[in-house]
Design a protein around this motif. Sequence first.
Motif, PDB file in Angstrom:
ATOM      1  N   LEU A  87       0.654  -1.278  -0.013  1.00 25.73           N
ATOM      2  CA  LEU A  87       0.048   0.100   0.071  1.00 25.73           C
ATOM      3  C   LEU A  87       0.903   1.219   0.017  1.00 25.73           C
ATOM      4  CD1 LEU A  87      -2.605   1.648   0.122  1.00 25.73           C
ATOM      5  CD2 LEU A  87      -2.471   1.250   2.733  1.00 25.73           C
ATOM      6  N   LYS A  88       0.784   2.083  -1.096  1.00 33.34           N
ATOM      7  CA  LYS A  88       1.533   3.302  -0.961  1.00 33.34           C
ATOM      8  C   LYS A  88       0.528   4.437  -0.892  1.00 33.34           C
ATOM      9  CE  LYS A  88       4.321   0.945  -4.654  1.00 33.34           C
ATOM     10  NZ  LYS A  88       4.583   0.795  -6.179  1.00 33.34           N
ATOM     11  N   ASN A  89       1.182   5.635  -0.596  1.00 38.30           N
ATOM     12  CA  ASN A  89       0.496   6.783  -0.396  1.00 38.30           C
ATOM     13  C   ASN A  89      -0.854   6.691  -1.392  1.00 38.30           C
ATOM     14  OD1 ASN A  89      -0.814   9.464  -0.332  1.00 38.30           O
ATOM     15  ND2 ASN A  89       1.112  10.227   0.223  1.00 38.30           N
ATOM     16  N   PRO A  90      -2.291   6.709  -1.034  1.00 41.46           N
ATOM     17  CA  PRO A  90      -3.367   6.424  -1.651  1.00 41.46           C
ATOM     18  C   PRO A  90      -3.775   7.764  -2.383  1.00 41.46           C
ATOM     19  CG  PRO A  90      -4.036   6.315   0.564  1.00 41.46           C
ATOM     20  CD  PRO A  90      -2.380   6.221   0.666  1.00 41.46           C
ATOM     21  N   PHE A  91      -3.186   8.952  -1.936  1.00 42.12           N
ATOM     22  CA  PHE A  91      -3.379  10.023  -2.594  1.00 42.12           C
ATOM     23  C   PHE A  91      -2.639  10.166  -3.923  1.00 42.12           C
ATOM     24  CE2 PHE A  91      -2.508  14.690  -3.049  1.00 42.12           C
ATOM     25  CZ  PHE A  91      -3.691  15.047  -3.537  1.00 42.12           C
ATOM     26  N   LEU A  92      -1.390   9.861  -3.619  1.00 41.43           N
ATOM     27  CA  LEU A  92      -0.439   9.911  -4.881  1.00 41.43           C
ATOM     28  C   LEU A  92      -0.551   8.989  -5.937  1.00 41.43           C
ATOM     29  CD1 LEU A  92       2.862  10.803  -3.061  1.00 41.43           C
ATOM     30  CD2 LEU A  92       1.284  12.165  -4.155  1.00 41.43           C
ATOM     31  N   GLU A  93      -1.338   7.728  -5.408  1.00 42.57           N
ATOM     32  CA  GLU A  93      -1.424   6.618  -6.483  1.00 42.57           C
ATOM     33  C   GLU A  93      -2.801   6.949  -7.148  1.00 42.57           C
ATOM     34  OE1 GLU A  93       0.591   3.573  -6.752  1.00 42.57           O
ATOM     35  OE2 GLU A  93       1.833   5.262  -6.209  1.00 42.57           O
ATOM     36  N   ASP A  94      -3.455   7.981  -6.985  1.00 45.55           N
ATOM     37  CA  ASP A  94      -4.925   8.300  -7.389  1.00 45.55           C
ATOM     38  C   ASP A  94      -5.059   9.245  -8.567  1.00 45.55           C
ATOM     39  OD1 ASP A  94      -7.542   8.087  -8.208  1.00 45.55           O
ATOM     40  OD2 ASP A  94      -8.431   7.612  -5.955  1.00 45.55           O
ATOM     41  N   ALA A  95      -4.623   9.044  -9.678  1.00 49.02           N
ATOM     42  CA  ALA A  95      -4.712   9.881 -10.459  1.00 49.02           C
ATOM     43  C   ALA A  95      -5.834  10.619 -10.742  1.00 49.02           C
ATOM     44  CB  ALA A  95      -4.279   9.154 -12.001  1.00 49.02           C
ATOM     45  N   LEU A  96      -6.894   9.922 -10.790  1.00 56.39           N
ATOM     46  CA  LEU A  96      -8.408  10.417 -11.021  1.00 56.39           C
ATOM     47  C   LEU A  96      -8.670  11.529  -9.753  1.00 56.39           C
ATOM     48  CD1 LEU A  96     -10.933  10.732 -12.533  1.00 56.39           C
ATOM     49  CD2 LEU A  96     -12.085   8.894 -11.179  1.00 56.39           C
ATOM     50  N   LEU A  97      -8.247  11.135  -8.488  1.00 58.75           N
ATOM     51  CA  LEU A  97      -8.565  12.049  -7.525  1.00 58.75           C
ATOM     52  C   LEU A  97      -8.134  13.503  -7.686  1.00 58.75           C
ATOM     53  CD1 LEU A  97      -9.556  12.741  -4.478  1.00 58.75           C
ATOM     54  CD2 LEU A  97      -7.846  11.223  -3.582  1.00 58.75           C
ATOM     55  N   ARG A  98      -6.583  13.220  -7.884  1.00 59.32           N
ATOM     56  CA  ARG A  98      -5.868  14.446  -7.944  1.00 59.32           C
ATOM     57  C   ARG A  98      -6.389  15.151  -9.240  1.00 59.32           C
ATOM     58  NH1 ARG A  98      -1.239  12.942  -9.472  1.00 59.32           N
ATOM     59  NH2 ARG A  98      -1.352  10.563  -9.231  1.00 59.32           N
ATOM     60  N   GLY A  99      -6.521  14.654 -10.248  1.00 59.02           N
ATOM     61  CA  GLY A  99      -7.289  15.328 -11.419  1.00 59.02           C
ATOM     62  C   GLY A  99      -8.298  16.004 -11.116  1.00 59.02           C
ATOM     63  N   VAL A 149      -8.688  -1.804  -3.746  1.00 60.88           N
ATOM     64  CA  VAL A 149      -8.666  -3.134  -3.990  1.00 60.88           C
ATOM     65  C   VAL A 149      -7.973  -2.964  -5.538  1.00 60.88           C
ATOM     66  CG1 VAL A 149     -10.975  -4.010  -5.490  1.00 60.88           C
ATOM     67  CG2 VAL A 149      -9.446  -5.290  -4.206  1.00 60.88           C
ATOM     68  N   VAL A 150      -8.437  -2.019  -6.310  1.00 64.51           N
ATOM     69  CA  VAL A 150      -7.622  -1.756  -7.851  1.00 64.51           C
ATOM     70  C   VAL A 150      -6.087  -1.474  -7.398  1.00 64.51           C
ATOM     71  CG1 VAL A 150      -7.451  -0.237  -9.528  1.00 64.51           C
ATOM     72  CG2 VAL A 150      -9.644  -1.117  -9.096  1.00 64.51           C
ATOM     73  N   GLN A 151      -5.933  -0.491  -6.275  1.00 67.21           N
ATOM     74  CA  GLN A 151      -4.582   0.021  -6.083  1.00 67.21           C
ATOM     75  C   GLN A 151      -3.589  -1.299  -5.648  1.00 67.21           C
ATOM     76  OE1 GLN A 151      -4.830   2.794  -3.255  1.00 67.21           O
ATOM     77  NE2 GLN A 151      -5.005   4.631  -4.777  1.00 67.21           N
ATOM     78  N   LEU A 152      -4.220  -2.106  -4.793  1.00 69.79           N
ATOM     79  CA  LEU A 152      -3.468  -3.445  -4.188  1.00 69.79           C
ATOM     80  C   LEU A 152      -3.285  -4.618  -5.546  1.00 69.79           C
ATOM     81  CD1 LEU A 152      -5.060  -3.895  -0.760  1.00 69.79           C
ATOM     82  CD2 LEU A 152      -2.777  -3.038  -1.531  1.00 69.79           C
ATOM     83  N   ALA A 153      -4.441  -4.720  -6.450  1.00 66.55           N
ATOM     84  CA  ALA A 153      -4.226  -5.457  -7.485  1.00 66.55           C
ATOM     85  C   ALA A 153      -3.216  -4.961  -8.536  1.00 66.55           C
ATOM     86  CB  ALA A 153      -5.636  -5.846  -7.921  1.00 66.55           C
ATOM     87  N   ARG A 154      -3.139  -3.678  -8.720  1.00 67.36           N
ATOM     88  CA  ARG A 154      -2.558  -3.162  -9.710  1.00 67.36           C
ATOM     89  C   ARG A 154      -0.975  -3.385  -9.345  1.00 67.36           C
ATOM     90  NH1 ARG A 154      -3.613   2.966 -10.819  1.00 67.36           N
ATOM     91  NH2 ARG A 154      -2.658   3.052  -8.399  1.00 67.36           N
ATOM     92  N   ASP A 155      -0.705  -3.019  -8.112  1.00 64.74           N
ATOM     93  CA  ASP A 155       0.760  -3.344  -7.554  1.00 64.74           C
ATOM     94  C   ASP A 155       1.212  -4.714  -7.522  1.00 64.74           C
ATOM     95  OD1 ASP A 155       3.276  -2.067  -5.450  1.00 64.74           O
ATOM     96  OD2 ASP A 155       2.557  -3.855  -4.652  1.00 64.74           O
ATOM     97  N   TYR A 156       0.294  -5.565  -7.059  1.00 64.43           N
ATOM     98  CA  TYR A 156       0.621  -7.077  -6.993  1.00 64.43           C
ATOM     99  C   TYR A 156       0.899  -7.357  -8.446  1.00 64.43           C
ATOM    100  CZ  TYR A 156      -0.014 -12.194  -5.404  1.00 64.43           C
ATOM    101  OH  TYR A 156       0.149 -13.220  -5.373  1.00 64.43           O
TER     102      TYR A 156
END
Length: 634
Positions: free
Chosen positions: A71-83, A371-378
């Motif tokens: 699990l990395k920084n969920p804010f930095l890992e979420d392009a849609l949220l930041r956009g 779950v998408v963030q974790l699956a993407r990293d895995y």
Amino acid sequence: MSVRSALLNRRIAGGCGRVLRGVPRQLVHVRSASAVEPGARSDEEQLWEAAGFLPFSGAKIGSFFQERPVLKNPFLEDALLRGYLRRHLPQEAAFSDLCAFGERVANEVDRWGRECEVAPPQLVHFDPWGRRVDHIVTSPAWKRMKDLSAQEGLVAIGYERSFGEWSRVYQMSKLYIFSPSSGLYTCPLAMTDGAAKVIQSIGVSWPVDDAYSRLTSRQPERFWTSGQWMTERQGGSDVASGTETVAVPQADGSYKLHGFKWFTSATDADMTLTLARVQDRTGATTPGSRGLSLFYAEVSRDEDGRLKGIEVQRLKDKLGTRQMPTAELLLDGLPAHRLSEEGRGVASIANMLTITRIHNSVSAAAAMRRVVQLARDYATRRTAFGKLLKDHPLHIQTLARMEVETRGAFLLVMDVCRLLGREESGMASQLDTNLLRLLTPVVKLYTGKQAVAVVSEGLESFGGQGYIEDTGLPGLLRDAQVLSIWEGTTNVLSLDVLRCVARSSGLVLHAYFTHAKSLLASASGVSSLAPAVKAVDGALSELEDFVQVAATRAPGYLELAARDLAYSLARTYTAALLIAHACWKGASPSDTFAALRWCEHDLCPVATKQARGCYDPSTPPLDAALVYDQRIQD
């Protein structure tokens, strides 16, 4: 040549690190015929071990260990949220806070959430000397979550309104980052936010002025959470006929509550809002919703340590949300104050339901994103069939479909938060108000169903490890299941959509169509989005046609179509939001692709099923016959 000679020759010739390449494959299976004591290794086996050829020696578990997802920084890992925030809330203070909070979630809070899961609440009925105490014992991590919630302003942000009409978007963005790591602490926060909203709408005055300041405080030592004790034995959503709790007037103008609350979430709260029927001097009460009033009660103990007017009967044994105490309560003279006018309890609690349903939707979108963030990293760590999962096109196609669902859910949720913020800051038009009323049940019911499907698919992307409890992954699915149940099931909320349309004389639908079409206007002339715009235009036309036809049919027709209508409203509006987001100046090619992929859905299933006769009067008896088919087998 013997195995020993071959090994020695290879070791001398090439060194230990290269022995494997020089040994013929058939030698691996050669065994000495000499007798060896049970448990002891032969000379040949000892040589193999020295050469590094016995990977299962010693601990006998092998040398390979699969890397876990990180699990990395969920804010930095979420392009849609930041956009989205760059587009609507380009405030450096908000970005800085969310980035720092995301780092804290990844490196500290997520571990607390896991502690809440493995150390669930326990109920202690009696002290060592037999006195009834009804202590709900929670983990230290659960208590840290409460302090964190105050410090980070997870409720306070919505009432400080530092960012004006975008304050709710900012608050919910923070909760979106927090929710999957919160150990379900977002549930008491939802009810706390809802209670503060109700008090604010009724008027912040005695006896709830101190409670309001505590509910919205950033000081951990002052911060309170609130419960929401509505459900009784006879039902959940049907409070009008299911509420038996009575309120007995006292000489000082207060009340004492007597009743049984069947399902009380976050039972360790400091206060609660609840419904009850006021008794007259003869002990009579008014039936139905007209007899329900809204009450405020503090949860406190007497000098002997006993709860005042409350007995905790038992904690609920739930499929998920095990981190949070949920209990059955006997109210036996609970001191309380009436907040609403007598008989206006249901209307007064409506604001709380709006807030808690929006929180529920935020948690749903957050579960999908996690779950998408974790699956993407895995997928960057797990190798199967000779290559990383990320290099298998079919696997990435599956993750991409999950991503599209997650993006749609996020934009739908945040648009409802935007509307709430406009209403609270006094900037909402009548169209905004009508749209908020319609979309609140729609967003809750649709994202709740999405979350279960996407999280389930996400667990599958981890293979067998997705099914193993101590990875922490199954808890994501168990906790997601509550999202389609709590605060109204899918069917209950679908009927709420119909009531909303009827009570507004169709004005909420007018607002819906007007705003959805305005969202499409930004894409005029954008050739890459033309197929998506065409699909949404078609869906809006089909929806309008359906509404016109349904208006001429018997009431049962619309009731049968309610669920599909709600899905159609959600899918079509979400498509318009995705298109609009793909048109802003900072959009990426992925934003365009997501809009196009979303529009591959059947955006208007209610029209599709209407054409098949699914809502005709002949359908209900056929449905019943199918469900209750009890044919005698020959």
